[in-house]
Design a protein around this motif. Structure first.
Motif, short mmCIF file in Angstrom:
data_model
loop_
_atom_site.label_atom_id
_atom_site.label_comp_id
_atom_site.label_asym_id
_atom_site.label_seq_id
_atom_site.Cartn_x
_atom_site.Cartn_y
_atom_site.Cartn_z
N PRO A 1 0.81 -1.22 0.00
CA PRO A 1 0.00 0.00 0.00
C PRO A 1 0.84 1.27 0.00
CG PRO A 1 -0.24 -1.19 2.08
CD PRO A 1 0.61 -2.04 1.18
N ALA A 2 2.09 1.21 0.44
CA ALA A 2 2.94 2.40 0.48
C ALA A 2 3.30 2.87 -0.93
CB ALA A 2 4.22 2.10 1.26
N LEU A 3 3.23 1.97 -1.92
CA LEU A 3 3.58 2.32 -3.29
C LEU A 3 2.39 2.85 -4.09
CD1 LEU A 3 5.94 -0.67 -4.16
CD2 LEU A 3 6.59 1.68 -3.63
N GLY A 4 1.20 2.71 -3.56
CA GLY A 4 0.01 3.14 -4.30
C GLY A 4 -0.29 2.19 -5.45
N GLN A 5 -0.87 2.74 -6.52
CA GLN A 5 -1.21 1.89 -7.67
C GLN A 5 0.07 1.47 -8.38
OE1 GLN A 5 -3.91 3.64 -10.46
NE2 GLN A 5 -3.92 1.84 -11.76
N TRP A 6 0.22 0.18 -8.61
CA TRP A 6 1.42 -0.38 -9.23
C TRP A 6 0.98 -1.40 -10.27
CZ3 TRP A 6 6.55 0.80 -8.00
CH2 TRP A 6 7.51 0.02 -8.63
N GLU A 7 1.42 -1.23 -11.49
CA GLU A 7 1.09 -2.16 -12.56
C GLU A 7 2.33 -2.96 -12.94
OE1 GLU A 7 -1.97 -2.67 -13.71
OE2 GLU A 7 -2.82 -1.06 -12.51
N THR A 8 2.14 -4.05 -13.64
CA THR A 8 3.23 -4.94 -14.03
C THR A 8 4.23 -4.23 -14.93
OG1 THR A 8 1.66 -6.76 -13.89
CG2 THR A 8 3.74 -7.23 -14.93
N GLY A 9 3.78 -3.28 -15.73
CA GLY A 9 4.69 -2.51 -16.59
C GLY A 9 5.73 -1.74 -15.78
#
Length: 135
Positions: free
Chosen positions: A73-81
């Motif tokens: 959650p500390a990174l926020g939204q994170w996608e595989t790209g």
């Protein structure tokens, strides 16, 4: 079906891994330039995706790495790209180290394929070419 080199994907993954290992050591007749390690490892990762169960775990490592970032959650939204971009920067931006480049190169194909879009193009094109030559 006949091929140029009749190795099969499992045989090719094993042979390529051995070649890379011997070449990194650089004490014999086979020498792999440290700058070329990621490319050799990328090929191993592509072959592993189509090989037998002994190699199947390698494909999941990149996806697990990306999932671990997505679950933070500390990174926020994170996608595989984003994970694919980090991996690419680590390989080409840091000083060549055989262990780092071999690991990153080997997990890159499955990670790129999972990211989709433009990331998937190198993995799918090169995989098709390699597969048509070896099996």
């Amino acid at each position: 079906m006949s091929s140029i080199i009749a190795l099969g994907t499992g045989g090719a993954a094993t042979v390529t891994t051995m070649y890379l290992y011997v070449g990194i050591r650089g004490k014999g007749k086979i020498n792999v330039d440290p700058d070329h390690v990621p490319y050799w490892a990328f090929g191993i990762g592509l072959l592993s995706a189509n090989a037998g169960t002994a190699f199947k775990q390698l494909a999941g490592v990149g996806q697990q790495l990306s999932t671990s970032f997505q679950g933070n959650p500390a990174l926020g939204q994170w996608e595989t790209g984003a994970t694919a971009a980090l991996l690419t920067i680590a390989v080409f931006g840091l000083k060549p180290k055989a262990w780092k480049d071999a690991i990153c190169g080997a997990i890159a194909p499955s990670l790129f394929a999972a990211a989709g879009g433009l990331w998937a193009i190198p993995a799918s094109v090169i995989s098709g070419l390699i597969t048509s030559v070896i099996s």
